[in-house]
Design an enzyme around this catalytic site. Structure first.
Site, short mmCIF file in Angstrom:
data_model
loop_
_atom_site.label_atom_id
_atom_site.label_comp_id
_atom_site.label_asym_id
_atom_site.label_seq_id
_atom_site.Cartn_x
_atom_site.Cartn_y
_atom_site.Cartn_z
N ARG A 162 -24.74 2.47 -12.11
CA ARG A 162 -24.17 3.69 -12.68
C ARG A 162 -24.58 4.88 -11.83
O ARG A 162 -25.75 5.16 -11.67
CB ARG A 162 -24.60 3.92 -14.14
N ASP A 184 -32.37 8.60 -24.06
CA ASP A 184 -32.00 9.16 -22.77
C ASP A 184 -31.42 10.54 -23.02
O ASP A 184 -31.50 11.08 -24.13
CB ASP A 184 -31.09 8.22 -21.96
#
Length: 533
Positions: A166, A447
């Site tokens: 990612r 996150d």
């Protein structure tokens, strides 16, 4: 080792080349990166400007909707190019930052795919970004190992999970590399280096250069990525469609353009993913000017709420119609050492994943290897001998409308919820500006999305003069008072030593600035990045 900025063509590197940099920033790799930056940065800047314009239109009363001009794409019968053999079964995927030990543990977990993250779970300090590229190169080559301080050796088992990288979102810069005096796009830095160093080894072992694309807001952004991928394929004489991507639908504007996104990336895309936490953040941010669309406590916004359920079902229906995967969202729970509490955690994960599997998702996300067996069992049960659920078309569903996707959800705004938001956001920001983007807080692996929801929720409550369930009006003064009180709670929970050694004052200052500013700041990682090395 030179101290001055190193310039190659038009790229300037502000950091000296150490041993790590020399492995990754080779002349050939930098030449490729330079080509991508010069070809694609101007259009990327236009795409970011278009985001600002679209948000202004929404702020002024034009709600997001399906696009009338692209109805022909939605109505036509077409499919994506195809899915490589090693991506046909993605029933459980684990995510985590590109740190060496975590990469090994994730690839060894009982999962099908590891999404190695340069985005929301990595604080992109320069050394971590460069080390991350080294770690992924070593993982692809099968040579990665790690020895901890106690002498324990970590290395890959046979048949590790499939690797997907990612990259950073379009809005994030890489400030240590500049072009024409501006920081280059972090997305191109991450893509160019991972692709360049690994495409040959990946293809040689029957895999390929696979990517996750975050924070997309429009089909035009997907088309930009398609051009980047096609350029890279042509540059290295690879067949069209060698590079494959899964794109996260984690912004409110993108949910209205899923067909168009799949169509724009049809040569390269293999699926879409429900990035639910960022999607909730985007819902708040996009509809920030609408007092009738203010969300309740974060804990009350669950996937069974109508607007999120509609999003999940529309994603499945759209993807499967086009032959693409529909990936489920994140279970952020961390297993507990207490057996009774751990059973509660695993039961929550089981319920969450059962809802996804029964809805027709092809796979799901976890943030901790300890949840792999539970998630795997749920999908094994539903899938049986099938590799995926591409044949689940949800044709029985009534058409999903813009009203359903925009419907606010009920639930209380509580003082307890607001205080919890403050504690989580401050602790996350403190970790992030200290270089750690993946943080266990109160039993959840957090996150950036979590802190984003926390601070935008409070901003919106202040902005629209909402009251808490106990009757207290939410004001800047109340927030500042709670922030001061919750800092003391954090200090007592963590202990004086950890608290005083950390960057909690910086974190509280940033939290205060972004929560009380008159204009809602787009991403906390942008001002946060200024506080990072």
């Amino acid at each position: 080792m030179t101290e001055q900025a190193t310039t190659t063509d038009e790229l300037a590197f502000t950091r000296p080349y150490g041993e790590q940099e020399k492995q990754i920033l080779t002349a050939e790799a930098v030449e490729f990166l330079t080509e991508l930056v010069t070809h694609f940065t101007p259009q990327r800047n236009k795409l970011l400007a278009a985001r600002i314009q679209q948000q202004q239109d929404i702020d002024n009363g034009t709600l997001p909707d399906f696009i009338s001009e692209t109805a022909s794409i939605r109505d036509a019968d077409w499919k994506i190019r195809g899915i490589p053999a090693d991506l046909e079964d993605r029933r459980v995927e684990i995510t985590g930052p590109v740190e060496r030990k975590m990469v090994i543990n994730a690839l060894n977990a009982n999962v099908k795919v590891f999404m190695a993250d340069f985005e929301d779970s990595l604080a992109p300090d320069w050394n971590k970004v460069i080390d991350g590229q080294i770690n992924l190169r070593d993982a692809v080559n099968g040579t990665i190992s790690y020895t901890n301080e106690a002498g324990k050796i970590y290395q890959l088992k046979p048949n590790p999970a499939v690797l997907i990288c990612r990259v950073r979102g379009l809005h994030l810069p890489e400030k240590h590399v500049t072009w024409r005096g501006e920081a280059i796009p972090g997305s191109l830095f991450d893509f160019a280096l991972y692709f360049f160093h690994n495409y040959q080894a990946l293809l040689a072992k029957g895999s390929g250069p696979y990517f996750y694309l975050p924070k997309t807001q429009s089909w035009q952004e997907a088309a930009w990525w398609s051009e980047v991928f096609s350029y890279a394929e042509d540059r290295f004489n690879l067949p069209r469609g060698t590079i494959k991507a899964t794109l996260l639908i984690e912004t409110l504007p993108a949910v209205f353009q899923m067909d168009e996104i799949l169509h724009a990336l049809r040569d390269h895309i293999v699926g879409l993913n429900c990035g639910r936490w960022d999607y909730i953040f985007s819902y708040i941010k996009t509809l920030k000017n609408y007092p009738d669309r203010v969300l309740p406590d974060r804990q009350a916004v669950t996937m069974d709420k109508p607007f999120l359920n509609a999003y999940s079902r529309l994603l499945i229906k759209t993807c499967h119609k086009r032959g693409a995967f529909a990936m489920g969202g994140m279970a952020a729970f961390i297993p507990s050492k207490d057996e009774e509490h751990n059973n509660q955690v695993l039961n929550k994960v089981k319920a969450d994943k059962s809802l996804e599997a029964n809805n027709g998702h092809d796979g799901t996300w976890i943030a901790h290897p300890g949840l792999a067996d539970t998630a795997m069992a749920v999908f094994n049960d539903i899938l049986g001998s099938r590799k995926n659920q591409l044949e689940v078309m949800r044709e029985q569903d009534a058409p999903i409308t813009a009203d359903q996707l925009l419907a606010p959800c009920d639930g209380e705004r509580t003082e307890e919820g607001m205080r919890a938001n403050i504690r989580v956001a401050v602790q996350y920001i403190e970790a992030w500006i200290s270089g750690n983007g993946c943080v266990p807080i109160y039993g959840l692996m957090e996150d950036a999305a979590t802190a984003e929801i926390s601070r935008t929720s409070i901003w919106q409550w202040i902005h629209h003069q909402k009251t808490l369930s106990n009757g207290k009006p939410v004001t800047k003064a109340l927030f500042r008072q709670m922030l001061g009180e919750e800092m003391k709670v954090i200090a007592s929970e963590l202990g004086e030593e950890r608290f005083s050694q950390g960057r909690f004052d910086d974190a509280a200052r940033l939290m205060e600035q972004i929560t009380t500013s008159d204009e809602l700041i787009d991403f906390l990682t942008l001002p946060g990045y200024r506080l990072l090395a």
